[in-house]
Design a protein around this motif. Sequence first.
Motif, PDB file in Angstrom:
ATOM      1  N   ARG A   6     -17.538  -5.674  -8.783  1.00 60.38           N
ATOM      2  CA  ARG A   6     -17.234  -4.245  -9.536  1.00 60.38           C
ATOM      3  C   ARG A   6     -17.505  -5.007 -11.049  1.00 60.38           C
ATOM      4  O   ARG A   6     -17.969  -4.007 -11.021  1.00 60.38           O
ATOM      5  CB  ARG A   6     -15.644  -4.786  -9.962  1.00 60.38           C
ATOM      6  N   ALA A   7     -17.880  -5.888 -11.621  1.00 61.13           N
ATOM      7  CA  ALA A   7     -17.450  -5.586 -13.110  1.00 61.13           C
ATOM      8  C   ALA A   7     -19.205  -6.026 -12.910  1.00 61.13           C
ATOM      9  O   ALA A   7     -20.173  -5.119 -14.113  1.00 61.13           O
ATOM     10  CB  ALA A   7     -17.204  -6.870 -13.892  1.00 61.13           C
ATOM     11  N   LYS A   8     -20.085  -5.841 -12.420  1.00 60.18           N
ATOM     12  CA  LYS A   8     -21.510  -5.739 -12.835  1.00 60.18           C
ATOM     13  C   LYS A   8     -21.776  -4.401 -11.834  1.00 60.18           C
ATOM     14  O   LYS A   8     -23.211  -3.673 -12.070  1.00 60.18           O
ATOM     15  CB  LYS A   8     -22.402  -6.623 -12.047  1.00 60.18           C
ATOM     16  N   GLY A   9     -21.177  -3.892 -10.951  1.00 57.97           N
ATOM     17  CA  GLY A   9     -20.830  -2.014 -10.853  1.00 57.97           C
ATOM     18  C   GLY A   9     -22.171  -2.410  -9.833  1.00 57.97           C
ATOM     19  O   GLY A   9     -22.367  -1.434  -9.046  1.00 57.97           O
ATOM     20  N   TYR A  10     -21.857  -3.585  -8.211  1.00 55.83           N
ATOM     21  CA  TYR A  10     -22.199  -3.182  -7.415  1.00 55.83           C
ATOM     22  C   TYR A  10     -21.977  -2.858  -6.615  1.00 55.83           C
ATOM     23  O   TYR A  10     -20.099  -2.528  -6.279  1.00 55.83           O
ATOM     24  CB  TYR A  10     -22.863  -5.268  -6.881  1.00 55.83           C
ATOM     25  N   LYS A  11     -22.295  -2.339  -5.231  1.00 58.39           N
ATOM     26  CA  LYS A  11     -21.117  -0.672  -4.616  1.00 58.39           C
ATOM     27  C   LYS A  11     -20.871  -2.267  -3.540  1.00 58.39           C
ATOM     28  O   LYS A  11     -20.447  -1.821  -2.761  1.00 58.39           O
ATOM     29  CB  LYS A  11     -22.515   0.175  -3.974  1.00 58.39           C
ATOM     30  N   PHE A  12     -21.461  -3.279  -3.044  1.00 61.65           N
ATOM     31  CA  PHE A  12     -21.130  -4.202  -1.979  1.00 61.65           C
ATOM     32  C   PHE A  12     -22.351  -4.810  -2.380  1.00 61.65           C
ATOM     33  O   PHE A  12     -22.762  -5.185  -3.048  1.00 61.65           O
ATOM     34  CB  PHE A  12     -21.707  -3.957  -1.174  1.00 61.65           C
ATOM     35  N   CYS A  13     -21.739  -6.871  -2.257  1.00 63.80           N
ATOM     36  CA  CYS A  13     -22.267  -7.441  -2.078  1.00 63.80           C
ATOM     37  C   CYS A  13     -22.011  -8.658  -0.887  1.00 63.80           C
ATOM     38  O   CYS A  13     -21.257  -8.301   0.232  1.00 63.80           O
ATOM     39  CB  CYS A  13     -21.544  -8.845  -3.492  1.00 63.80           C
ATOM     40  N   GLY A  14     -22.561  -9.876  -0.858  1.00 60.43           N
ATOM     41  CA  GLY A  14     -23.153 -10.838   0.519  1.00 60.43           C
ATOM     42  C   GLY A  14     -22.741 -11.947  -0.378  1.00 60.43           C
ATOM     43  O   GLY A  14     -22.524 -12.593  -1.374  1.00 60.43           O
ATOM     44  N   LEU A  15     -21.415 -12.884   1.058  1.00 54.45           N
ATOM     45  CA  LEU A  15     -21.223 -13.721   1.084  1.00 54.45           C
ATOM     46  C   LEU A  15     -21.622 -14.237   2.732  1.00 54.45           C
ATOM     47  O   LEU A  15     -21.803 -13.660   4.072  1.00 54.45           O
ATOM     48  CB  LEU A  15     -19.895 -14.058   0.507  1.00 54.45           C
ATOM     49  N   TYR A  16     -21.324 -15.500   2.803  1.00 50.63           N
ATOM     50  CA  TYR A  16     -21.286 -16.133   3.284  1.00 50.63           C
ATOM     51  C   TYR A  16     -19.880 -17.390   4.235  1.00 50.63           C
ATOM     52  O   TYR A  16     -19.508 -17.728   3.600  1.00 50.63           O
ATOM     53  CB  TYR A  16     -22.576 -17.600   3.582  1.00 50.63           C
TER      54      TYR A  16
END
Length: 308
Positions: A6-16
């Motif tokens: 969120r701090a980086k302004g991403y709309k979504f991110c990924g993890l495993y």
Amino acid sequence: MYDRARAKGYKFCGLYALASPIGLIVDLDLAKHVMTKDFSHFVDRANFVNGKDDPLGAHLFSIGGKKWRNLRIKVTPTFTSGKLKAMFKTLTDCGVILEKYFQETLTNGDAVDIKDVFARFTTDIIGSCAFGIECNSFKEPDSPFRLYGQKFFTVTRLRSLQFAIAANFPALGRLVKVRAVAKDITEFFVKVVEDTVAYREKNNVRRNDVLQLLIDIKNNKEGRENGYKGDGKSLTMDELTAQCFVFFIAGFETSSTTATFVLYELATHQDIQDKVREEIHTVLAKHDNKITSDSLSELTSMRQVIDE
Ligand code: HEM
């Protein structure tokens, strides 16, 4: 992870999760799309299901696809406002038992484990509202409903590992017979549901509750005429019991956890506590000091605190 994205302004991110990629949605508008307009692409939760060895694990929360959709459509009428209003008396009856418990316990000056108290309260409510069963969680300190409910949510490291592996490698999970619901919990619950269904069917007893809806789906015309197809349009006894189980589990733990957090937040924010208290007194005075669904709907600040 969420905060960083969120701090980086991403709309979504990924993890495993081990070998499985997971998309974590950060943007609220995107989340809204997933839950509404684009929901048809996101219906499944990808939970591990092993209906053969673990019948109670194959419930609405875990199953997917057409079976989930058909069953979900049939079970949704449980939550119409009329049905919820009809359950209100049961709710307030359980509230009287809770109040009595507090009066007896708090006068002794003993500390109370509030999470456990709320879990007993919500166990009694869900037992009565969903199945017409008295769980007696306050009257019997070792009530089996409370003990087995507690056991289900006691997660050991071994169980977490088994489940993580099964979720990533379902075929392996089924081969080694991984189960979400322990055998003793399953046996207890199967017996309770079987006895209750048999009683209602034998004595032609009908109630306005979740169990009745499920019994009607089990006995419906669709299943009798077209035969059992495993598509959620008719139910076997195992499938019916699994749905009862998820209502029980999802019904008591979520609500008691929410209530516990609410009390904690109110205890640490005296100004908000005062506001909510004042609101309760004002609204109840207007309604002859009675808790009804109408008086509850006027508790705006209270609702805001719970939602928050
Ligand atoms: C504060 C209380 C509650 C919270 C926070 C809560 C939260 C949730 C969440 C986050 C989900 C997953 C939704 C999704 O993936 O789209 C869910 C599903 C579910 N909940 Fe609750 N819940 C609460 C109370 C209840 C109660 C009281 C019942 C039963 C009477 C219940 C029964 C269910 C069922 C059956 C599902 C699966 C629905 C489906 O997949 O069709 N929950 N709940």
